[in-house]
Design an enzyme around this catalytic site. Structure first.
Site, PDB file in Angstrom:
ATOM      1  N   ASP A  55       0.834  -1.199   0.000  1.00 19.70           N
ATOM      2  CA  ASP A  55       0.000   0.000   0.000  1.00 19.70           C
ATOM      3  C   ASP A  55       0.868   1.249   0.000  1.00 19.70           C
ATOM      4  O   ASP A  55       1.700   1.445   0.884  1.00 19.70           O
ATOM      5  CB  ASP A  55      -0.909   0.022   1.226  1.00 19.70           C
ATOM      6  CG  ASP A  55      -1.696   1.322   1.307  1.00 19.70           C
ATOM      7  OD1 ASP A  55      -2.619   1.501   0.486  1.00 19.70           O
ATOM      8  OD2 ASP A  55      -1.358   2.161   2.153  1.00 19.70           O
ATOM      9  N   TYR A  60       2.859  10.033   0.231  1.00 18.94           N
ATOM     10  CA  TYR A  60       4.051   9.550   0.913  1.00 18.94           C
ATOM     11  C   TYR A  60       5.315  10.030   0.182  1.00 18.94           C
ATOM     12  O   TYR A  60       5.757   9.430  -0.799  1.00 18.94           O
ATOM     13  CB  TYR A  60       4.044   8.029   1.007  1.00 18.94           C
ATOM     14  CG  TYR A  60       2.826   7.453   1.703  1.00 18.94           C
ATOM     15  CD1 TYR A  60       2.077   8.209   2.601  1.00 18.94           C
ATOM     16  CD2 TYR A  60       2.426   6.143   1.463  1.00 18.94           C
ATOM     17  CE1 TYR A  60       0.961   7.683   3.237  1.00 18.94           C
ATOM     18  CE2 TYR A  60       1.310   5.610   2.101  1.00 18.94           C
ATOM     19  CZ  TYR A  60       0.586   6.380   2.974  1.00 18.94           C
ATOM     20  OH  TYR A  60      -0.517   5.859   3.593  1.00 18.94           O
ATOM     21  N   LYS A  86      -3.551   5.636  -3.711  1.00 20.69           N
ATOM     22  CA  LYS A  86      -4.623   6.508  -3.247  1.00 20.69           C
ATOM     23  C   LYS A  86      -4.832   7.710  -4.160  1.00 20.69           C
ATOM     24  O   LYS A  86      -3.943   8.094  -4.920  1.00 20.69           O
ATOM     25  CB  LYS A  86      -4.319   6.964  -1.821  1.00 20.69           C
ATOM     26  CG  LYS A  86      -4.118   5.776  -0.850  1.00 20.69           C
ATOM     27  CD  LYS A  86      -3.829   6.251   0.545  1.00 20.69           C
ATOM     28  CE  LYS A  86      -3.601   5.071   1.474  1.00 20.69           C
ATOM     29  NZ  LYS A  86      -2.271   4.458   1.257  1.00 20.69           N
ATOM     30  N   GLY A 237      -1.769   1.105  11.014  1.00 20.10           N
ATOM     31  CA  GLY A 237      -1.477   1.604  12.360  1.00 20.10           C
ATOM     32  C   GLY A 237      -1.808   0.650  13.480  1.00 20.10           C
ATOM     33  O   GLY A 237      -2.414   1.064  14.479  1.00 20.10           O
ATOM     34  N   ASN A 240      -1.048   1.763  17.048  1.00 19.51           N
ATOM     35  CA  ASN A 240      -1.627   3.031  17.532  1.00 19.51           C
ATOM     36  C   ASN A 240      -0.571   4.141  17.607  1.00 19.51           C
ATOM     37  O   ASN A 240      -0.376   4.772  18.650  1.00 19.51           O
ATOM     38  CB  ASN A 240      -2.311   2.860  18.877  1.00 19.51           C
ATOM     39  CG  ASN A 240      -3.720   2.300  18.756  1.00 19.51           C
ATOM     40  OD1 ASN A 240      -4.018   1.244  19.308  1.00 19.51           O
ATOM     41  ND2 ASN A 240      -4.593   2.987  18.033  1.00 19.51           N
ATOM     42  N   ALA A 245       3.995  -0.646  20.163  1.00 19.60           N
ATOM     43  CA  ALA A 245       5.267  -1.230  19.758  1.00 19.60           C
ATOM     44  C   ALA A 245       6.327  -0.992  20.823  1.00 19.60           C
ATOM     45  O   ALA A 245       7.087  -1.885  21.183  1.00 19.60           O
ATOM     46  CB  ALA A 245       5.719  -0.643  18.425  1.00 19.60           C
TER      47      ALA A 245
END
Length: 348
Positions: A55, A60, A86, A237, A240, A245
């Site tokens: 993706d 980006y 996108k 995500g 979060n 992590a």
């Protein structure tokens, strides 16, 4: 145990995606530079180890991520990958861009700036521009990027109407003509997905962080609505914004929802970490695996910025987590009692 080679159907389409996918924001130099050599090595490692869903987005790195993704996928046969990008922004040349400074969170050498456009012509132009940057004739999934109040605030109604009255037609036409195989939204909020489902048929929603080890509110309404609509969730995500992590034991500031975490979130993560210690479970592994317990979730796509990170993530994805761990989280009210659990759960 989860397996990187497992596939799930995306909505009601013929597409099947790997349950662990590749989020390519880092390939656009998110927050820090990644060399072309390191980017290629990262993508090669993901491909070699079985990831098939990639993706990206014009957002980006002002097109940098798309260029790198295209370079990595171009030598492959089309059957070896599923590509998502996108629309919703058009990149325009910016001769004044300071490419040595962070711009919109990216340290990119690409001298372009993005301008919102959710109209029919804007989406068609964005799609064609992405094909050029990718250097690929086929894009599988086209996601409308960052629609909704989370991004647009007071301009939310304006952009939503632009998409409702004009832009959706472009996505639908591209799908009907076979130019793409699936359409959806790539967003950070549930509410805009619910509104969009009243416009037309969506195959998937790339949702960042809203169904996670920390948040299960979508269980009651949103996820059942998606399944009834025929749409899958691609879960971005899963950590979060980092707190799931890193945890909260160290000296670093834990981040949640792109900002320093509030105290009630820190307290909850500390309790989850205590259960992780009890069962010798890695917090990041639990965060990565949990969303796939729900049948609406087709894939989880963490951001990956190095070949080492790819290897570490796959190890976390395949870590065996005992069923008792999940049950203890429920018993302590740290996990919704109705949350379905990953199939990797084993009794001990």
């Amino acid at each position: 145990m989860n397996n990187i080679c497992d596939r799930r159907q995306l909505g009601q389409t013929a597409l099947e995606v790997s349950t662990l996918g590749f989020g390519a924001a880092s390939m656009g130099n998110l927050y820090q530079a990644v060399s072309n050599t390191e980017a290629q090595a990262t993508l090669d490692k993901a491909i070699d180890l079985g990831m098939t869903l990639f993706d990206t987005s014009p957002r980006y790195g002002a097109g940098l991520s798309e260029r790198r993704i295209g370079d990595a996928l171009r030598p492959l046969s089309k059957e070896q990958y599923v590509l998502s990008t996108k629309v919703g922004r058009l990149l325009k040349p910016d001769a004044t861009a300071d490419i040595k400074q962070l711009r919109h969170g990216f340290l990119s050498p690409m001298p372009f700036d993005a301008h919102y456009d959710y109209s029919y012509s804007g989406i068609m132009r964005s799609f064609e521009d992405s094909q050029q940057r990718l250097g690929l004739a086929e894009i599988d999934i086209l996601l409308l990027h960052d629609l909704g109040a989370y991004t647009h605030g007071d301009n939310d109604k304006h952009y939503f109407k632009q998409f409702e009255t004009s832009g959706y037609k472009a996505l639908d036409e591209l799908r009907k003509h076979g130019d793409i195989k699936a359409v959806g939204l790539g967003v950070n909020e549930v509410e805009i997905c619910e509104r969009a489902m009243n416009i037309g048929q969506f195959d998937c929603f790339l949702l960042a962080g809203r169904y996670s080890l920390l948040e299960q509110t979508p269980l009651q309404q949103f996820l059942p609505t998606c399944e009834a609509h025929g749409a899958s969730i691609i879960l971005g995500g899963p950590y979060n914004s980092g707190i799931l992590a890193t945890g909260v034991k160290g000296n670093n500031i834990p981040y949640y929802d792109y900002e320093p975490a509030p105290q009630h979130i820190i307290d909850k993560v500390a309790k989850i970490e205590a259960v992780c210690s009890q069962y010798k479970v890695t917090l990041a592994a639990a965060a990565l695996q949990f969303p796939l317990g729900h049948s609406a979730v087709a894939s989880v796509i963490p951001g990956l910025g190095s070949a080492k990170r790819v290897e570490q993530t796959i190890a976390l994805f395949n870590e065996v987590i005992p069923a008792e761990f999940w049950q203890t989280l429920k018993d302590k009210n740290l996990l919704d009692k109705d949350a379905p659990l990953p199939c990797s759960a084993k009794s001990i």
